[in-house]
Enzyme design. Structure first.
Site, PDB file in Angstrom:
ATOM      1  N   ASP A   1      -5.636  10.161  13.590  1.00  0.00           N
ATOM      2  CA  ASP A   1      -5.994   9.602  12.470  1.00  0.00           C
ATOM      3  C   ASP A   1      -6.807   8.387  12.247  1.00  0.00           C
ATOM      4  O   ASP A   1      -6.158   7.591  11.668  1.00  0.00           O
ATOM      5  CB  ASP A   1      -4.539   9.840  11.427  1.00  0.00           C
ATOM      6  CG  ASP A   1      -4.948   9.902  10.073  1.00  0.00           C
ATOM      7  OD1 ASP A   1      -6.179  10.247   9.801  1.00  0.00           O
ATOM      8  OD2 ASP A   1      -4.104   9.645   9.355  1.00  0.00           O
TER       9      ASP A   1
ATOM     10  N   GLY B   1       0.890  -1.264  -0.132  1.00  0.00           N
ATOM     11  CA  GLY B   1       0.216   0.030   0.010  1.00  0.00           C
ATOM     12  C   GLY B   1       0.823   1.407  -0.019  1.00  0.00           C
ATOM     13  O   GLY B   1       2.006   1.234   0.059  1.00  0.00           O
TER      14      GLY B   1
ATOM     15  N   GLY C   1       0.693   5.506   1.289  1.00  0.00           N
ATOM     16  CA  GLY C   1       0.266   6.388   1.919  1.00  0.00           C
ATOM     17  C   GLY C   1       0.803   7.843   1.885  1.00  0.00           C
ATOM     18  O   GLY C   1       1.684   7.933   0.964  1.00  0.00           O
TER      19      GLY C   1
END
Length: 589
Positions: free
Chosen positions: A427, A311, A313
């Protein structure tokens, strides 16, 4: 932390598949039952801060699956069972604040994988065995407040991973080993109130230490900065300059006082909880268990190839890594050209190496230089919650979603209440909730987390989190508190059970995810907002049961998302209510 009292039931041995037993900070009493030894799958055993008495069962050493063993702050007596030193995979050992007697045997050197050992506040005697040098993975060692004597083994200087060592309040004699200068990661040393003598080393980590590390040893000598007498070999060359020395001492004493205060504050934040030297419960892991080089990371990720990319970010990318020994982990590589990413790396290092919890990301190692910064993390084979909510190939049932939200609430309860300082994640969102092979949730990505010091409940920040999950006071004023996490958590709960992102195209103008859910519950039409996948049941009874369960969860989520932070429910209450909802839902099956 539930106010439990009484004994541990003798029937505990029936829980054959139990992996974690967390009974810390209660009012339980009696002896530790040997039935625990029948739990051969047990990984974590936390019985600390209770009123248990008697000996530590010898058979605990037969639970070879144990990784975390915390019995601190009880009334345990007798010696440490010899079987404990056979737990070669043990990572955290905390027997502090008991009345244990006996001595440390050479077999302590068998704990090759142990990261933290805290045996302080007991009545251990005799000397420290030289075999302690085998503990090359050890980051934190506390033997403070015992009856230890003899010299400090020179072999301690070979414990290359040491960050914190506390040997204060014993009867240790001899000199401070010069080999300590080789401990490049050591940033906390306390050998005060012993019978040490001779010159205090000055090289390596000693450049950062103050008199606070050595006081109470009247026969020590060294340089003026340590505020101790000059050693004999230095007196003659300093005599002609006594006036200058006095002036220097006056200036240095002021600097030392300032450094001492800053050092104590730093040490308190990183290595203390509830006024103990090192606390192994729930966390306070000073750093990581093993060191992995940049070359090893290159090999394990096939030079960070796109085929291993998990992934991406804001601050970098995450790769799957497979080591030669077959171990799989995740590598989070930060963008070294971005100042914000470098700050994020520092924040994550500071937070993750000081906390440990079943529902938080487990950091394995870090790798950093001027051009490369990465964290090595536990690999989560089931990806993140966002993937499971929105992929057509995956689907979570109602119980799975409940369990994941309970896991996240447990993590938040620890961050907000289970540590010596308040930690605000800042977050929370589905993509930052990772799922392991058992679908247990782990909160990750602490890149913009905030640590609130003692007495602080709020702080201001210019760093903004993901839109749609931000509490009003955070977005408008930059005001951060634990209540901001509760708000984000409430939004995430609504998203999990409605399968609608707060940024969905349907939310425009005054219509938000929160308003949509609130309106539906007020009109008793919750069925309109519940994810249809949760309503596909075989019969009407199951349908109604699911609707009632999700409606209760959504109502709780709205309490988390109150506009005023003071009106929001506390995460402890959230966790209690969720567990009650789960209990009612389970009983209705």
């Amino acid at each position: 932390m539930n106010g439990l009292s009484g004994n541990i039931p003798l029937t505990i041995n029936y829980l054959q598949k139990l992996q974690g037993l967390y009974l810390y900070n209660n009012n339980m009493r009696g002896s530790i039952p040997e039935g625990l030894c029948d739990l051969h799958s047990l990984v974590d055993l936390y019985l600390s801060q209770n009123n248990f008495f008697g000996p530590i069962p010898e058979c605990l050493g037969n639970i070879t699956s144990l990784r975390d063993l915390s019995l601190e702050s009880n009334m345990l007596t007798s010696s440490i069972p010899s079987s404990i030193w056979r737990l070669t995979d043990l990572m955290y050992l905390d027997f502090s604040s008991n009345s244990l007697i006996g001595f440390l045997p050479p077999e302590i050197g068998n704990l090759l994988k142990t990261i933290l050992i805290n045996l302080s506040m007991n009545q251990l005697s005799e000397s420290i065995p030289s075999t302690i040098e085998n503990l090359i993975s050890l980051n934190a060692l506390s033997l403070a407040h015992n009856l230890l004597k003899g010299s400090i083994p020179d072999s301690v200087g070979r414990m290359i991973s040491l960050i914190s060592i506390d040997l204060s309040y014993n009867s240790l004699s001899g000199s401070i080993p010069k080999s300590f200068e080789k401990l490049q990661y050591l940033d906390y040393l306390n050998v005060s109130f012993n019978a040490l003598r001779g010159e205090i080393p000055t090289g390596g980590p000693f450049v950062n230490f103050t008199i606070e590390s050595f006081k109470g040893n009247d026969a020590l000598c060294g340089i003026p900065r340590f505020n101790v007498p000059l050693c004999n070999n230095n007196v003659s060359k300093h005599m002609p300059r006594m006036k200058n020395v006095r002036l220097a001492l006056f200036i240095v004493s002021g600097v030392v006082l300032l450094i001492s205060l800053l050092s104590l504050a730093f040490i308190f934040v990183r290595y203390k909880r509830k006024n103990q030297a090192i606390n192994g419960i729930d966390g306070l892991v000073p750093t990581v268990p093993e060191r992995i080089s940049y070359y090893e990371l290159l090999q394990a990720t096939e030079h960070f190839s796109e085929t291993n990319l998990i992934g991406m970010g804001s601050f970098g990318s995450v790769y799957k890594a497979v080591r030669r020994d077959g171990k799989i982990f995740a590598v989070k590589v930060f963008n070294s050209l971005s100042e914000a990413a470098c700050i994020s790396f520092g924040v994550e290092c500071e937070v993750l190496r000081n906390i440990r919890h079943r529902n938080l990301t487990n950091v394995i190692s870090s790798c950093s230089n001027e051009d490369f910064k990465a964290l090595v993390l536990q690999y989560m084979p089931n990806g993140n919650l966002d993937k499971w909510l929105y992929s057509h190939n995956y689907c979570l049932d109602l119980m799975q979603r409940l369990n994941i939200m309970i896991d996240v609430a447990c993590a938040l309860e620890y961050l907000h209440h289970g540590y010596s300082i308040l930690i605000v994640h800042c977050d929370l969102k589905p993509s930052n909730v990772l799922l392991d092979e058992e679908m247990v949730a782990h909160v990750s990505d602490f890149g913009i987390a905030k640590l609130l010091g003692e007495g602080e409940s709020t702080m201001h920040t210019n760093t903004l989190a993901t839109m749609g999950y931000i509490a009003p006071e955070y977005g408008l004023e930059g005001l951060v508190s634990t209540r901001c996490d509760v708000y984000s958590y409430g939004v995430m709960v609504m998203e999990t059970f409605t399968r609608k992102k707060p940024s969905d195209d349907m939310f425009d103008g005054d219509l938000t995810l929160k308003n949509w859910v609130q309106s539906s519950l007020n009109n008793e039409s919750s069925i309109e907002v519940i994810d249809a996948n949760l309503l596909n049941t075989e019969n009407e009874q199951g349908f109604e049961k699911n609707v009632q369960c999700v409606s209760s969860v959504l109502d709780l989520a709205l309490k988390c998302c109150a506009e005023s932070s003071g009106d929001r429910i506390d995460i402890k209450e959230v966790l209690t209510e969720l567990q009650k909802i789960k209990g009612r839902f389970s009983r209705s099956d």
